[in-house]
Design a protein around this motif. Sequence first.
Motif, PDB file in Angstrom:
ATOM      1  N   ASN A  72       2.847  24.561   1.915  1.00 62.44           N
ATOM      2  CA  ASN A  72       2.073  23.465   1.329  1.00 62.44           C
ATOM      3  C   ASN A  72       2.450  23.225  -0.135  1.00 62.44           C
ATOM      4  O   ASN A  72       2.532  22.081  -0.592  1.00 62.44           O
ATOM      5  N   LEU A  73       2.687  24.314  -0.855  1.00 60.77           N
ATOM      6  CA  LEU A  73       3.083  24.164  -2.257  1.00 60.77           C
ATOM      7  C   LEU A  73       4.454  23.503  -2.371  1.00 60.77           C
ATOM      8  O   LEU A  73       4.682  22.654  -3.255  1.00 60.77           O
ATOM      9  N   ALA A  74       5.368  23.852  -1.476  1.00 57.64           N
ATOM     10  CA  ALA A  74       6.686  23.212  -1.494  1.00 57.64           C
ATOM     11  C   ALA A  74       6.586  21.735  -1.156  1.00 57.64           C
ATOM     12  O   ALA A  74       7.288  20.896  -1.744  1.00 57.64           O
ATOM     13  N   ALA A  75       5.707  21.379  -0.206  1.00 59.15           N
ATOM     14  CA  ALA A  75       5.532  19.968   0.152  1.00 59.15           C
ATOM     15  C   ALA A  75       4.966  19.173  -1.021  1.00 59.15           C
ATOM     16  O   ALA A  75       5.383  18.042  -1.290  1.00 59.15           O
ATOM     17  N   VAL A  76       3.989  19.771  -1.721  1.00 59.00           N
ATOM     18  CA  VAL A  76       3.401  19.095  -2.879  1.00 59.00           C
ATOM     19  C   VAL A  76       4.448  18.910  -3.970  1.00 59.00           C
ATOM     20  O   VAL A  76       4.534  17.852  -4.623  1.00 59.00           O
ATOM     21  N   THR A  77       5.275  19.944  -4.199  1.00 56.58           N
ATOM     22  CA  THR A  77       6.318  19.848  -5.218  1.00 56.58           C
ATOM     23  C   THR A  77       7.322  18.758  -4.872  1.00 56.58           C
ATOM     24  O   THR A  77       7.758  17.981  -5.733  1.00 56.58           O
ATOM     25  N   ALA A  78       7.703  18.673  -3.601  1.00 51.58           N
ATOM     26  CA  ALA A  78       8.646  17.630  -3.182  1.00 51.58           C
ATOM     27  C   ALA A  78       8.037  16.242  -3.356  1.00 51.58           C
ATOM     28  O   ALA A  78       8.733  15.291  -3.758  1.00 51.58           O
ATOM     29  N   PHE A  79       6.749  16.121  -3.076  1.00 46.52           N
ATOM     30  CA  PHE A  79       6.088  14.818  -3.240  1.00 46.52           C
ATOM     31  C   PHE A  79       6.036  14.409  -4.714  1.00 46.52           C
ATOM     32  O   PHE A  79       6.270  13.254  -5.059  1.00 46.52           O
ATOM     33  N   LEU A  80       5.729  15.369  -5.581  1.00 46.34           N
ATOM     34  CA  LEU A  80       5.660  15.045  -7.000  1.00 46.34           C
ATOM     35  C   LEU A  80       7.020  14.678  -7.564  1.00 46.34           C
ATOM     36  O   LEU A  80       7.122  13.866  -8.486  1.00 46.34           O
ATOM     37  N   ASN A  81       8.097  15.271  -7.016  1.00 41.36           N
ATOM     38  CA  ASN A  81       9.432  14.944  -7.508  1.00 41.36           C
ATOM     39  C   ASN A  81       9.853  13.528  -7.134  1.00 41.36           C
ATOM     40  O   ASN A  81      10.724  12.944  -7.792  1.00 41.36           O
ATOM     41  N   THR A  82       9.255  12.991  -6.080  1.00 44.80           N
ATOM     42  CA  THR A  82       9.603  11.629  -5.666  1.00 44.80           C
ATOM     43  C   THR A  82       8.877  10.556  -6.486  1.00 44.80           C
ATOM     44  O   THR A  82       9.227   9.378  -6.391  1.00 44.80           O
ATOM     45  N   LEU A  83       7.863  10.948  -7.267  1.00 44.59           N
ATOM     46  CA  LEU A  83       7.108   9.967  -8.040  1.00 44.59           C
ATOM     47  C   LEU A  83       7.924   9.490  -9.234  1.00 44.59           C
ATOM     48  O   LEU A  83       8.638  10.254  -9.877  1.00 44.59           O
ATOM     49  N   THR A  84       7.791   8.216  -9.535  1.00 49.30           N
ATOM     50  CA  THR A  84       8.513   7.604 -10.653  1.00 49.30           C
ATOM     51  C   THR A  84       7.727   7.781 -11.954  1.00 49.30           C
ATOM     52  O   THR A  84       6.515   8.051 -11.929  1.00 49.30           O
ATOM     53  N   PRO A  85       8.363   7.592 -13.101  1.00 48.74           N
ATOM     54  CA  PRO A  85       7.635   7.683 -14.389  1.00 48.74           C
ATOM     55  C   PRO A  85       6.511   6.677 -14.527  1.00 48.74           C
ATOM     56  O   PRO A  85       5.552   6.912 -15.265  1.00 48.74           O
ATOM     57  N   LYS A  86       6.599   5.539 -13.817  1.00 48.65           N
ATOM     58  CA  LYS A  86       5.519   4.556 -13.889  1.00 48.65           C
ATOM     59  C   LYS A  86       4.201   5.137 -13.384  1.00 48.65           C
ATOM     60  O   LYS A  86       3.116   4.801 -13.894  1.00 48.65           O
ATOM     61  N   PHE A  87       4.308   5.997 -12.367  1.00 52.60           N
ATOM     62  CA  PHE A  87       3.082   6.615 -11.855  1.00 52.60           C
ATOM     63  C   PHE A  87       2.416   7.476 -12.926  1.00 52.60           C
ATOM     64  O   PHE A  87       1.196   7.435 -13.106  1.00 52.60           O
ATOM     65  N   TYR A  88       3.206   8.236 -13.672  1.00 52.26           N
ATOM     66  CA  TYR A  88       2.636   9.103 -14.703  1.00 52.26           C
ATOM     67  C   TYR A  88       2.095   8.287 -15.874  1.00 52.26           C
ATOM     68  O   TYR A  88       1.098   8.661 -16.505  1.00 52.26           O
ATOM     69  N   VAL A  89       2.741   7.155 -16.151  1.00 53.67           N
ATOM     70  CA  VAL A  89       2.203   6.267 -17.187  1.00 53.67           C
ATOM     71  C   VAL A  89       0.839   5.726 -16.764  1.00 53.67           C
ATOM     72  O   VAL A  89      -0.125   5.699 -17.540  1.00 53.67           O
TER      73      VAL A  89
END
Length: 581
Positions: A72-89
């Motif tokens: 589950n932690l690996a899946a969450v990490t992979a999902f977060l890596n796919t997010l663009t900088p716009k999401f964090y903004v």
Amino acid sequence: SNSWSAAVPQFLCLSTEANMADDANSNSQPPGFYERIKSFLSWSWTYLWVLWFLMVLFLVFFLRTPLKLHENLAAVTAFLNTLTPKFYVALTGTSSLISGLILIFEWWYFRKYGTSFIEQVSVSHLRPLLGGVENLSPAAAFPSSNGETESSRQNLSECTVWRNPLNLFRGAEYNRYMWVTGREALTYYDMNLSAQDHQTFFTCDSDAMRPGDGAMQKAWRERNPEARIKAAHQALQQNYECAMAYVLLAEEEASTITDAEKLFKQALKAGEIAYRRSQQCQHQGTQQELQHRRDTNVLVYVKRRLAMCARKLGRVKEAVKIMRDLMKEFPLLNMLNIHENLIEALLELQAYADVQALLAKYDDISLPKSATICYTAALLKARAVSDKFSPEMASRRGLTTAEMNAVEAIHRAVEFNPHVPKYLLEMKSLILPPEHILKRGDSEAIAYAFFHLQHWKRVEGALNLLHCTWEGTFRMIPYPLEKGHLFYPYPSCTETADKELLPSFHEVSVYPKKELPFFILFTAGLCSFTAMLALLTHQFPELMGVFAKAFFSTLFAPFNFVMEKMETFMPSSLWHQLTRI
């Protein structure tokens, strides 16, 4: 019948004692099983929360394989890596907006109610759920025989509103201020208290039987000043010897002090006639006694206002004589605080020996204190040393005995009312004093400084000594104000009462200064930090991504190290082996 009436109270006492004994027995019964479990859980959560936290962590680590935590932690990490900088903004910007709205609400709630909303909810609702209880003082834990605690009685006495002994004239002073500035000097609450005072002191049940007095009963209840003045003229038409009608016209219709004095002299003639008439028949019944008490109040009030008119018109010696005669003739009316009028007039005459003799009589531990008593005592002691006082010389050679006495008197006065020095030192602007004051409050400070600032200025060096020493008082008073040094702890109700007594254009002085709650500072920091992150992420997305990865890898490095060490002692296949067994 006598034996029965004597037996009834005895029976009531016995039944009351029996009920108290039953209550004591019911309270002394041991708690049930569920109450014991609940108290144990509350105690364990309060004192053993670290152990609870470690147990939860150990359970999660032990069940990491069946819960598939690594996957589950690996899946969450992979999902977060796919997010663009716009999401964090967007994420940081939304966090900044929400924390900003919380900050605005917290600030508004603190300005209006003087406390933090989040803190109040936490203490009122969340703390009881977690088993926390408020710390009760001994006085609050053990109520007195009449059901009130010592603190409640103290707060009640400390926050009582008093009639201002030096209150101004409505027509000749307050109304003139309104005509010039367009501002109302008196609040509705203050005027309503004055109307209640007038009905209490100037009316009685037999007024309906006397011509003129019935009309004055209605006049005191009127809210409109024109209606009150009209009712007073109607009372004089019914009875030209109605002293209360002259009093109302002198207070509200007279536009100058001279006109007010003429009307008060007419009220004095009518009041003396009514007083002598009721004095002869005061022992004939209850109504006659109440009527005589009312006539006494009217006579004392009129003489006092005549003395104040003489003081304002420059005839200070005449005013002093009227006040002295009034205090000798009616020695039991100390509640009217006529001695404060006399102190101010004697200070105007610079009769400091007479002021000292008056203070020796009224600055007693058994009598209620006031700013006039405390600060006048400080002024007299400062007068002996203020002309030669120098802070540089005092720091080199130390304080003499007389200087130490003066400084202690100033500290005593400042502890009683800490708002006065700012007005005496002209650090805060003065307004017209209200008709009622709250002792130890801002309203009392305004009333004192309004009349006594000139006396402090007249004594050479007195204000300089006050300026150098008054702030030292706060180092002697315990903080928080759980107890006082020379007086009771400073009451917490003064700000609310002063806001009701003082006009809205005046900024009420608050003591002690309220510190910003933790949650306001926290939300302000959170709002600023998240806004900064949103701006940096929008401007430098790649650099912020590298920084975030480095930050989180450094943050979780100790946790990964502990996990590796625990893996050597408790491998992940241990759970599979236990299930096979």
